[in-house]
Scaffold this active site. Structure first.
Site, mmCIF file in Angstrom:
data_model
loop_
_atom_site.group_PDB
_atom_site.id
_atom_site.type_symbol
_atom_site.label_atom_id
_atom_site.label_comp_id
_atom_site.label_asym_id
_atom_site.label_seq_id
_atom_site.Cartn_x
_atom_site.Cartn_y
_atom_site.Cartn_z
ATOM 1 N N GLY A 11 0.820 -1.204 0.000
ATOM 2 C CA GLY A 11 0.000 0.000 0.000
ATOM 3 C C GLY A 11 0.847 1.243 0.000
ATOM 4 C CB SER A 107 -9.203 1.525 10.494
ATOM 5 O OG SER A 107 -10.036 2.672 10.591
ATOM 6 C CB SER A 108 -9.518 4.627 15.101
ATOM 7 O OG SER A 108 -9.849 5.557 14.080
ATOM 8 C CB CYS A 109 -13.375 2.578 11.351
ATOM 9 S SG CYS A 109 -13.222 4.182 10.556
ATOM 10 C CE1 TYR A 136 -10.965 0.867 5.462
ATOM 11 C CE2 TYR A 136 -11.645 1.936 7.501
ATOM 12 C CZ TYR A 136 -10.662 1.624 6.574
ATOM 13 O OH TYR A 136 -9.389 2.075 6.767
ATOM 14 C CE LYS A 140 -8.086 -0.971 6.943
ATOM 15 N NZ LYS A 140 -6.745 -1.223 6.389
ATOM 16 C CG HIS A 179 -10.289 9.856 5.569
ATOM 17 N ND1 HIS A 179 -11.138 9.059 6.285
ATOM 18 C CD2 HIS A 179 -9.514 9.007 4.842
ATOM 19 C CE1 HIS A 179 -10.894 7.782 6.017
ATOM 20 N NE2 HIS A 179 -9.910 7.732 5.134
#
Length: 640
Positions: A11, A107-109, A136, A140, A179
């Site tokens: 990535g 991810s903090s999501c 999403y 993660k 974002h």
């Protein structure tokens, strides 16, 4: 992990991946694999072959698409599948091929919507996630569980980190796909430029987010790779805890938008509060270095310097871009037609090699370039000079041998230069610009610049030794240079098939190991699209690259006229190229009033440039020996 380790950033074209690559380079890591064009698609089975071939020792897994609330609502399946494929492919291949350590960036999501604040890693999986990004977030979360499973079953040193909301250079500035911070920057900039009285911000503005500059977060990733090896995941945060409303005010202040902020409460807010408990990271000694406002200012500066390049989608050709391409083509055509008209009067003091018929190559390649990108060219360089933004009056004055010329009347048609526009020079010696361009690109790489160097040359130059030497060097050093061979079929009066046993220039370039492709020199729109795509790859470390562009010069090799009477080519050979003339084709596709306005503006500009050249003085005889070479001012002073 040390500078001699083989390191792969999966990535590398993402916001955080690009920042990690920059941090690794700054730290002296020289054995980075899978960079730029060499990076396999992490969602594809090619990852397996890549790991088998390159054997990376340390892997940063930053791959996987992401986006703001709008993108998560519009494309949840795409986001989830892309991340799941990237995670499973890279993690499995890292295990099978013996990677020493892998750092997976989740991810903090993935934290529960109502997790305690700041969010400790112990709260993961204790409640439902934010619905707007559930697909999403689930992917993660699955990535963390997969890494944990490999640790427990196989003893792999696979560590998961949960980074805070990052922003910075290389971000996605799409108003819908980006974002919070990059999307606000884009919309605030456009509102300022348009003179809007209001800037609408999604949501109530009350949710709070922890924002970390991407450069700081990349430093945290390197820190964790070196110093953290625990079973539990680790939070990478400690940045600014800011409300969306306050973030919008900071962005507006940095950008210079003086209108009113309007918060649209009908749009979703997302999670009410999202900050990470980064106390374990702080206890290990890491802190972010950049305050929020400074980070926004640096990000905005990056946006300003890149917004005219490939950040504008190459698939959105049309409208104003269509008119701009026509104007650039018509302008070059009319300048050279006037050169041809003036040449027999002896007012032009140097030989001229006209680009008539080949204009689309220069326009198509130069249009997507940024102001800080540079070009090098040949004696047939009028089109390149003008397409990159070279000063027209200075060019015409140079042809007239006048003191106001771009080399003060001493270089003539074959030696044009305008460094302010990124035109680093043209040369009368076949092939010399190839080495010059590579040297400049090497210097840019050493400076850590992401500017692109473009080198234009003809098919005859590919028979010079410097061609082979330079392509080999460019591949070895992975230089950010685009080689553009304008193949018009002739080296002076000799056709390519009579000079080359295998007349395939693209194959010559491929033999050195760089990507090469053959393009249509009359397809200016296609050239714009492809150059934009390739320039983005070069900026990400995917150089060098090679274009062989098929084109045709309508005029004689040197001089203002046609030369079919010489017998080395037939007029019928030129006819199909004239019939496909992109200048006429693009002009016919514009609205008549628009075309007339463009034509009138160009005619006035060209006439003014030639009139100014006529009126300008010749250099004084006392200037004969000045400007021969550039001397260092300190050296000159010491001789004084």
């Amino acid at each position: 992990m040390n500078p001699n380790s083989r390191v792969y950033v999966a990535g590398g074209d993402t916001l955080l991946g690009a920042a990690i690559l920059d941090a690794l380079r700054d730290a002296g890591f020289a054995r980075l694999v899978g960079v730029g064009a060499d990076e396999p698609d992490p969602t594809d089975a090619a990852v397996e072959a890549f790991f088998a071939r390159e054997r990376p020792e340390y892997v940063f897994l930053a791959a996987g698409k992401s986006g703001g609330i709008a993108l998560n609502q519009a494309r949840p399946a795409d986001l989830m599948l892309d991340n799941l494929l990237a995670i499973t492919n890279v993690v499995a291949a890292a295990h099978r091929h013996g990677a020493t350590k892998l750092l997976y960036l989740a991810s903090s999501c993935a934290y529960p919507r109502h997790a305690p604040q700041p969010m400790p890693v112990e709260s993961l999986g204790t409640g439902p996630v934010e619905p707007t990004s559930a697909a999403y977030a689930t992917a993660k979360f699955a990535g963390w569980k997969l890494c944990d499973a490999y640790r427990r079953q196989h003893g792999c040193r696979f560590v998961t980190a949960f980074p805070a909301n990052a922003f910075g250079p290389h971000d996605d500035f799409g108003p819908d796909s980006g974002h919070v911070i990059p999307a606000l920057i884009r919309r605030a900039h456009e509102a300022k430029v348009n003179g809007d009285a209001e800037l609408v911000v999604w949501g109530s503005g009350t949710p709070r987010r922890e924002f970390v500059f991407s450069r700081d977060l990349a430093d945290a990733c390197l820190f964790a790779m070196r110093h953290y090896d625990g079973d539990a995941p680790i939070n990478l945060g400690g940045g600014a805890d800011v409300s969306i409303a306050d973030a919008a005010r900071v962005v507006a202040g940095v950008v210079g938008f003086r209108g009113r902020l309007v918060f649209d409460a009908t749009k979703p807010d997302g999670a009410p509060l999202k900050a990470l408990d980064a106390s374990p990271l702080r206890a290990m000694g890491w802190r972010p270095a950049t305050d929020f406002r400074t980070a926004v200012a640096e990000t905005y500066r990056w946006f300003l310097s890149h917004r005219s390049g490939p950040a504008v989608s190459p698939n959105s050709i049309g409208g104003t871009m269509h008119a701009r391409l026509y104007r650039a083509l018509y302008r070059i055509r009319r300048v050279e037609e006037e050169v041809a008209r003036a040449y027999p009067t002896d007012r032009i003091k140097s030989p001229v090699h006209l680009s008539i018929g080949q204009e689309a190559v220069s326009v198509g390649v130069c249009d997507p370039l940024r102001p800080d990108d540079v070009v090098f060219g040949t004696y047939r360089g009028h089109a390149m000079y003008l397409a990159k933004g070279g000063d027209l009056p200075a060019m015409v004055a140079e042809l007239f041998g006048k003191d106001t010329g771009c080399t003060r009347g001493k270089g003539g048609s074959m030696h044009l230069i305008d460094p302010d526009a990124g035109v680093m020079g043209t040369s009368a010696v076949v092939g010399t610009s190839i080495a010059n361009a590579a040297g400049y690109a090497y210097a840019q790489k050493l400076r850590r610049s992401d500017a692109v160097t473009v080198c234009f040359f003809g098919d005859g130059a590919t028979e010079e030794g410097v061609f082979a030497e330079t392509l080999n060097f460019a591949v070895l050093k992975r230089l950010p240079v685009l080689f553009v061979c304008e193949n018009n079929g002739y080296a002076i009066h000799t056709h390519q098939t009579r000079r080359q046993g295998r007349p395939d220039i693209r194959a010559k370039a491929e033999a050195f190991g760089l990507p090469a492709e053959r393009l249509d020199g009359n397809d200016v729109v296609g050239l714009v699209r492809r150059t934009a795509e390739v320039a983005a790859k070069l900026r990400a470390g995917g150089g060098p690259w090679f274009f062989e562009v098929a084109t045709y010069r309508w005029q004689e090799h040197v001089g203002p006229g046609r030369d079919y009477q010489l017998g080395y080519r037939a007029e019928d050979e030129c006819r199909p190229w004239v019939e496909a003339d992109p200048v006429k084709r693009l002009g016919s596709e514009l609205a008549p009033d628009e075309k007339l306005a463009i034509d009138a503006g160009v005619e006035a500009e060209v006439a003014a440039a030639f009139a100014a050249a006529e009126a300008a003085p010749f250099p004084d005889p006392s200037e004969l020996l000045t400007d021969i070479f550039k001397e260092d001012a300190d050296v000159v002073a010491s001789r004084g």
